[in-house]
Design an enzyme around this catalytic site. Sequence first.
Site, PDB file in Angstrom:
ATOM      1  N   GLY A  24      36.971  49.910  41.315  1.00  0.00           N
ATOM      2  CA  GLY A  24      38.169  50.574  40.810  1.00  0.00           C
ATOM      3  C   GLY A  24      39.360  50.598  41.748  1.00  0.00           C
ATOM      4  CB  SER A  25      40.509  48.608  44.648  1.00  0.00           C
ATOM      5  OG  SER A  25      40.663  47.284  44.203  1.00  0.00           O
ATOM      6  CG  ASN A  26      43.417  45.937  40.616  1.00  0.00           C
ATOM      7  OD1 ASN A  26      44.578  45.670  40.938  1.00  0.00           O
ATOM      8  ND2 ASN A  26      42.396  45.135  40.887  1.00  0.00           N
TER       9      ASN A  26
ATOM     10  CG  MET B   4      32.962  43.265  35.561  1.00  0.00           C
ATOM     11  SD  MET B   4      34.157  41.931  35.866  1.00  0.00           S
ATOM     12  CE  MET B   4      33.021  40.571  36.124  1.00  0.00           C
ATOM     13  NE  ARG B   5      30.171  45.793  26.789  1.00  0.00           N
ATOM     14  CZ  ARG B   5      28.942  45.433  26.438  1.00  0.00           C
ATOM     15  NH1 ARG B   5      28.018  45.206  27.333  1.00  0.00           N
ATOM     16  NH2 ARG B   5      28.630  45.284  25.158  1.00  0.00           N
TER      17      ARG B   5
ATOM     18  CG  ASN C  72      42.201  41.364  32.122  1.00  0.00           C
ATOM     19  OD1 ASN C  72      41.542  42.209  32.726  1.00  0.00           O
ATOM     20  ND2 ASN C  72      41.935  40.066  32.212  1.00  0.00           N
TER      21      ASN C  72
ATOM     22  CG  HIS D 224      42.097  36.303  35.675  1.00  0.00           C
ATOM     23  ND1 HIS D 224      40.739  36.444  35.470  1.00  0.00           N
ATOM     24  CD2 HIS D 224      42.283  35.040  36.106  1.00  0.00           C
ATOM     25  CE1 HIS D 224      40.136  35.302  35.762  1.00  0.00           C
ATOM     26  NE2 HIS D 224      41.051  34.428  36.149  1.00  0.00           N
TER      27      HIS D 224
ATOM     28  CG  ASP E  71      40.938  37.298  19.082  1.00  0.00           C
ATOM     29  OD1 ASP E  71      40.671  38.462  19.424  1.00  0.00           O
ATOM     30  OD2 ASP E  71      41.010  36.918  17.904  1.00  0.00           O
TER      31      ASP E  71
ATOM     32  CD  GLN F  90      51.069  40.277  47.355  1.00  0.00           C
ATOM     33  OE1 GLN F  90      51.950  40.626  46.578  1.00  0.00           O
ATOM     34  NE2 GLN F  90      51.125  40.531  48.655  1.00  0.00           N
TER      35      GLN F  90
END
Length: 195
Positions: free
Chosen positions: A15-17, A94-95, A111, A113, A146, A177
């Site tokens: 959970g760092s973000n 992670m789902r 999200n 990434h 999707d 970053q």
Amino acid sequence: MSVRPRVAVLISGRGSNMQALLDAAKAPDYPAEIALVLSNKPEAAGLDIARGYGVMAQAIPSKPFGRDREAHERALDAMLRERDIAIVCLAGYMRILTPWLVNRWSGRMLNIHPSLLPAYKGLDTHARVLAAGEARHGCTVHLVTDGMDEGPIVAQTEVPVLAGDTEASLAARVLAQEHLLYPAALAKLARTVTP
Ligand code: GRF
């Protein structure tokens, strides 16, 4: 003070973000409020971090729902509605989501990434970037659609790949970053969303 859109952060791990979003949202002029943290993993370290910030944090494990991914998502969604959430941020969640949840939150789900999308979708981005001998890498915040790691890009930051980089050193450079990019991207979306 004007009403700020209420945001839920979905996590699966450290959970760092999420913490970067919680820190940013402390600023009185930040245009969103982090109101809820949900995890599919009860052991996710981020849950206790969120509670330390005074934010409601709860695990909704997927296991009791077996293979019915949509049933699990309906439980998540019920909680999001109950808490008046306007925007959802996936942060190391992670789902893979079903089209049902994605469509329900269309235009209001972000999200993060760890790559310069559309390059390097999926897992193990840092190792793959190093193996390919790339000179540049980075992170992206995008609206969720999707396809996995697809959807309109909201913000992106590039970092150099340096000689002697390991997976760990590159990951750390990107993560630093990410922690700046996600709060900026959420603020950008929040300014366009009605609470
Ligand atoms: C981050 O690298 C994020 O980009 C990816 O998963 C990782 C989550 O890390 N989607 P954290 O849980 O936010 O520390």
